[in-house]
Design an enzyme around this catalytic site. Sequence first.
Site, short mmCIF file in Angstrom:
data_model
loop_
_atom_site.label_atom_id
_atom_site.label_comp_id
_atom_site.label_asym_id
_atom_site.label_seq_id
_atom_site.Cartn_x
_atom_site.Cartn_y
_atom_site.Cartn_z
N SER A 35 0.83 -1.19 0.00
CA SER A 35 0.00 0.00 0.00
C SER A 35 0.87 1.26 0.00
O SER A 35 1.81 1.38 0.79
CB SER A 35 -0.89 -0.02 1.24
OG SER A 35 -1.68 1.13 1.24
N GLY A 36 0.58 2.15 -0.90
CA GLY A 36 1.33 3.41 -0.97
C GLY A 36 2.58 3.33 -1.84
O GLY A 36 3.35 4.29 -1.91
N THR B 241 -1.55 2.70 -8.11
CA THR B 241 -2.63 3.43 -8.78
C THR B 241 -2.06 4.52 -9.67
O THR B 241 -2.53 4.72 -10.80
CB THR B 241 -3.59 4.02 -7.72
OG1 THR B 241 -4.08 2.94 -6.94
CG2 THR B 241 -4.74 4.75 -8.36
N ASN C 203 -1.30 5.54 3.13
CA ASN C 203 -1.46 6.20 1.84
C ASN C 203 -2.67 7.12 1.89
O ASN C 203 -3.76 6.71 2.26
CB ASN C 203 -1.66 5.10 0.77
CG ASN C 203 -1.82 5.68 -0.62
OD1 ASN C 203 -1.77 6.90 -0.81
ND2 ASN C 203 -2.00 4.81 -1.60
N SER D 18 -5.48 5.71 -0.67
CA SER D 18 -5.33 4.26 -0.75
C SER D 18 -6.55 3.61 -1.41
O SER D 18 -7.69 3.92 -1.08
CB SER D 18 -5.16 3.72 0.67
OG SER D 18 -4.95 2.34 0.60
N SER D 19 -6.28 2.73 -2.38
CA SER D 19 -7.37 2.03 -3.05
C SER D 19 -7.94 1.02 -2.07
O SER D 19 -7.21 0.14 -1.61
CB SER D 19 -6.87 1.29 -4.29
OG SER D 19 -6.06 2.13 -5.05
N GLY E 247 -2.58 -3.24 -2.22
CA GLY E 247 -1.28 -3.80 -1.88
C GLY E 247 -1.35 -4.60 -0.59
O GLY E 247 -2.30 -4.52 0.17
N GLU F 83 -1.02 -5.66 3.06
CA GLU F 83 -1.25 -4.76 4.20
C GLU F 83 -0.93 -5.43 5.53
O GLU F 83 -1.36 -6.55 5.78
CB GLU F 83 -2.71 -4.31 4.23
CG GLU F 83 -2.97 -3.17 3.28
CD GLU F 83 -4.42 -2.70 3.30
OE1 GLU F 83 -5.23 -3.30 4.00
OE2 GLU F 83 -4.69 -1.70 2.62
N1 LIG Z 1 5.09 8.27 -9.99
C1 LIG Z 1 4.72 9.06 -8.99
N2 LIG Z 1 5.01 10.36 -9.03
C2 LIG Z 1 4.64 11.18 -8.04
N3 LIG Z 1 3.98 10.76 -6.93
C3 LIG Z 1 3.65 9.48 -6.84
C4 LIG Z 1 4.00 8.54 -7.87
N4 LIG Z 1 3.55 7.33 -7.49
C5 LIG Z 1 2.94 7.51 -6.30
N5 LIG Z 1 2.99 8.78 -5.91
C6 LIG Z 1 2.46 9.35 -4.66
O1 LIG Z 1 2.22 8.30 -3.76
C7 LIG Z 1 0.86 8.26 -3.39
C8 LIG Z 1 0.44 6.82 -3.23
O2 LIG Z 1 0.47 6.19 -4.47
P1 LIG Z 1 -0.68 5.20 -4.91
O3 LIG Z 1 -1.98 5.68 -4.46
O4 LIG Z 1 -0.49 4.96 -6.35
O5 LIG Z 1 -0.30 3.91 -4.07
P2 LIG Z 1 -0.93 2.47 -4.19
O6 LIG Z 1 0.19 1.54 -4.43
O7 LIG Z 1 -2.01 2.48 -5.17
O8 LIG Z 1 -1.46 2.23 -2.74
P3 LIG Z 1 -2.75 1.43 -2.25
O9 LIG Z 1 -2.43 -0.02 -2.32
O10 LIG Z 1 -2.94 1.91 -0.89
O11 LIG Z 1 -3.86 1.82 -3.14
C9 LIG Z 1 0.14 8.98 -4.49
O12 LIG Z 1 -1.05 9.57 -4.03
C10 LIG Z 1 1.14 10.03 -4.90
O13 LIG Z 1 1.08 11.12 -4.02
MG LIG Z 2 -3.99 2.31 -5.07
#
Ligand SMILES: Nc1ncnc2c1ncn2[C@@H]1O[C@H](COP(=O)(O)OP(=O)(O)OP(=O)(O)O)[C@@H](O)[C@H]1O
Ligand SMILES: [Mg+2]
Length: 1049
Positions: A162-163, A167, A212, A215-216, A435, A437
């Site tokens: 996660s994070g 996404t 996050n 977070s999805s 992701g 957790e």
């Molecule tokens: N390539 C990137 N460039 C800039 N910021 C990023 C990038 N990837 C992620 N982030 C930052 O990290 C945060 C978390 O990323 P994201 O929501 O994609 O995580 P995730 O893997 O989908 O987590 P989860 O499993 O909780 O959904 C985003 O909101 C953004 O602020």
């Molecule tokens: Mg996500």
Amino acid sequence: MEPVPEQPDGVRKAILRHGVSRRSGSRESTPGGIRSRHSSGSSRGSRLSRRISRAFSLRRGAEVLPVRDLILLDSISEENVVTVLKKRFQDDQIYTYIGSVVVSINPYKNLSVYDDNQIARYRGGNYWDPGLEPHVYSLTDAAYSDLRFRGRNQCVIISGESGSGKTEASKIIMRYVAAVSPGGGKVDEVKTKLLKTNPVLEAFGNAKTVRNDNSSRFGKYMDIQFDYHGNPVGGKVTTYLLEKARVIRQNNDERCFHIFYQLLAGGPLASLHLQSDPTQYAYLKAGNCVRIKGTNDAANFKEVQNSLKYLGFSENDQNGVFQVLAAVLLLGQLQFDGQGETSSVSSIKSLSDIAKLLNGSPKKLEDGLTHKTVVVEGKLVSSPLQADKASYSRHSLAKTLYERLFIWLCGRINENLCVPDDEVKAVIGVLDIYGFEIFSMNGFEQFCINYCNEKLQQLFIELTLRTEQQEYQDEGITWVEIKYFNNRIICDLIDKKPSGVMALLDEECIRPGNKSDLTWLSKLDQAVGRHDHYKSREVAKDRTLPQDIFILKHYAGEVRYTVDGFVDKNTDTLFKDLSQAMYECNNPLLKALFPEGNKDLWLGASKRPVTAGAAFKTSMASMIAELNAKIPSYIRCIKPNEKKRPNQFDAKLVLNQVRYLGLVENVRVRRAGFCYRVPQDKFLERFKLICPHTYPVWSGTVKEGVNEILLYIGILADEYQFGRTKVFIKNPQTVFRLESARDDKIASVVTKLQRAWRAFVIRRQRGSYVEEILQVFSKVKDDPHFGRKFKWPRDVPRQLLGADKNLKKIHANWWADKKLSPLSADQRDALRVKVYAWRCYCSEFRERDVQADVLQKPLNLAQAYRAIYATHISGYEQKSRALCAQYHDSKIRFASETRKVNRAGKLDKRVLLLADKHLFKLDTKFKVTAKRIIALHSIRAIHLNKTPDTFVVLKLDEPGKDVVLDLGASAENRLGEFVSHLFLACRHSGNNRVKVNVFDGAVEYNNSQKAAGARPKVLTFRGETEARKSGEGVCRFQRQTVFYPSGGN
Ligand SMILES: Nc1ncnc2c1ncn2[C@@H]1O[C@H](COP(=O)(O)OP(=O)(O)OP(=O)(O)O)[C@@H](O)[C@H]1O
Ligand SMILES: [Mg+2]
């Protein structure tokens, strides 16, 4: 075992397309360590190798260099992998390859690597091009190219905790695909729709967690559908298990789903009976966090509204959605009073607001919330609920309402976006799923989420580690087995029947009698207590562990699960009374969300509802099957620190992720392995055209053929190996060379094929054209019209247009000959004159000296052309003969009474005789004077007007001598016949200058004696409906105006 794609490590770009290959066609390169062994291949190759090695910065003493591809590491170890990732991260290089797998580290800051210029750079590029830094764009481009040029379905599997940026990566992929695919009109609309799904799904499915801010809280798999041209034409979203428990409760420093806060910040609060302060709502304040730094809920609400609109949600639909959201929030506000075994709602205002929002009755709603109906022995038995049970039941309703709204929303998006299969050539699926957790308290939701991640890890292992190594063994390739941890054992622990954790949970949920989370735990202890990946206080004999937890040793680490709520959440049933209360609201949306609320169906329903765990397991199985049927690409996301800060690299945290993601094993297998493998016969089929010995026909064995090709192209022996059935190629660059060579050859083969095909098509078309002509004209001789009315082939092949024209001409000549041959010489002459008149006056004909193409002169061509109309004049024969003899003319061609306009503008009667060389305009006594004789060679032009009159102006060379004649003096229109005779006689007499001009409205002439200096006179023409007086002729003439009969206008 699942089918293994041909190129698990995806050198798809190399084996694809002309454009790419041609662009870099001359590049001859080998990577990394292999480079030095191969550099003797050619001087150009060695130069390039040096260049590439510089670009890849391979070695510098013992220092670990930030290689772009981890397979180029000198020494492979977890530490070195982390060091490379760290160095690159510090340089803002967040992407690193393992072959074609992209490792991505969340930068937690905006980098300038996603703009249009970057997209242009990566478009059609190759992932091993040293000029292109590793990027998600490269991976996406390879997948898209494979889809476009090989028509294969793709999927991009994004995993990580996660994070870690899953996404974000999925959105980057979607934006790239939208940017590089063709566009225009409807396609652009589809692209926009695809992108607009993100804000909506994130608003409803994402929330702030401690890990996050966005977070999805659901799993998402999205197919982007493409047509045969590579245009995105639609999309289909599949969602997995929304974390609905979040609706009613959040851990500290966490929020409920974004949409609630957005609604309060920007929604129509008054009509929804809401107030703007989220801390007033029990469901929003549990985590003591209602705002996210840097997030504007009101602006996001606007974006959600716009996106919903774009995705086809009417204002009505949107209001319905917002009303359900408001009702969910107000459900959280309800208080219950207990009266012994029964209870009632004490917060009347909230209850009535909910009823208003849902268009139902407060009484029915209260009854639903405070009662429980069950089917006992085929009968419905209703009993009241105590206050705490009623309160719990209300939470269930809130969660279910929200979950079903979410599913309905996705369904509606699909209805708008998804196109039927027959319009789709292939898809790119993007999997962005929650992701792994580990929280301080982990419940049923974390259990499901982590199980999902186990399944994905299993898929990754299957495709990149296990199956690949298995294949080398099966094919007899020299191979040193690489050890890795296979998490199948954990998957089995969770989902195997009958003794897996899930199966035992299901068993506990459906068995009669007293059941609880703790009874289930003791069952677990008995059934799987000895499993290496399971632990609990009881089986570990560890008194420090709480009584109500069990520990699973996941591939990504140990997770303590609190059993509290497992049985309940797995059973996941809503009391019938609540479904009924929802169904009976006068609200179509609720009827759609709660179909089981229809009381009529209750007694008939025999099936036990599927448990939440079983449903999730089934959806995971179908997800894996879906992914397995596609060519996978992997993005492995890594989180650099727990604080969501930029520029902070927590090596320990990263090491843990590197370890459980299996990256090191991935590097080892990839480095020792082969990037491309293909059955030998397929290889021969694909590349035989490269080599003159194998193309077009190879008569040796398949293996010899393959060898021949590899030798011809100069591929070194250690670059490939023959397996039992397949040939294995080590490096993508080699594949690229093969593809390049093939591309070069294909151009000429394609040209040859095109030429042959075109010739074939022409032959075929010519054949059918000729056949049609033969058929149509087979009986032309017997046809009374000699084929005049036959239909010629309509679709004349382009190449036969000339032939078609000639054939028509030939037929026309033949037809004319057939028509003319029965005629006498005189008849022919008359016809000739008539034809000439027709030519003069019909616009279809354009002759050099006849300007009749623009202006038509309507003449009665139907009347017979008799030429000599003066025989009734006494002594005509004799006098005309004498005239001819006197002026050396051989014969009179045309004779008619006429009228001449004199200088005073009056009409004088005349007899007009046209001979070979002269035109005589005599009086009826045939008295000849000089001015009554016009030599034909002196006629410069014949002027007419386009109206249906009978006047003609003869323009003579000598100024002031123009003659105006009326050829309708005898009430018959002889103008056409006269002009034709005159024109032909002029020509025959050698006057080739004469022209026929047809004017529109006025004709000038000059017959004044003063000749040159005089102003020309003008004849004007006017139609009139009045009948002519007898003796007036066809036209009336008065003051320079010719009145012609106009038939009523
Ligand atoms: N390539 C990137 N460039 C800039 N910021 C990023 C990038 N990837 C992620 N982030 C930052 O990290 C945060 C978390 O990323 P994201 O929501 O994609 O995580 P995730 O893997 O989908 O987590 P989860 O499993 O909780 O959904 C985003 O909101 C953004 O602020
Ligand atoms: Mg996500």
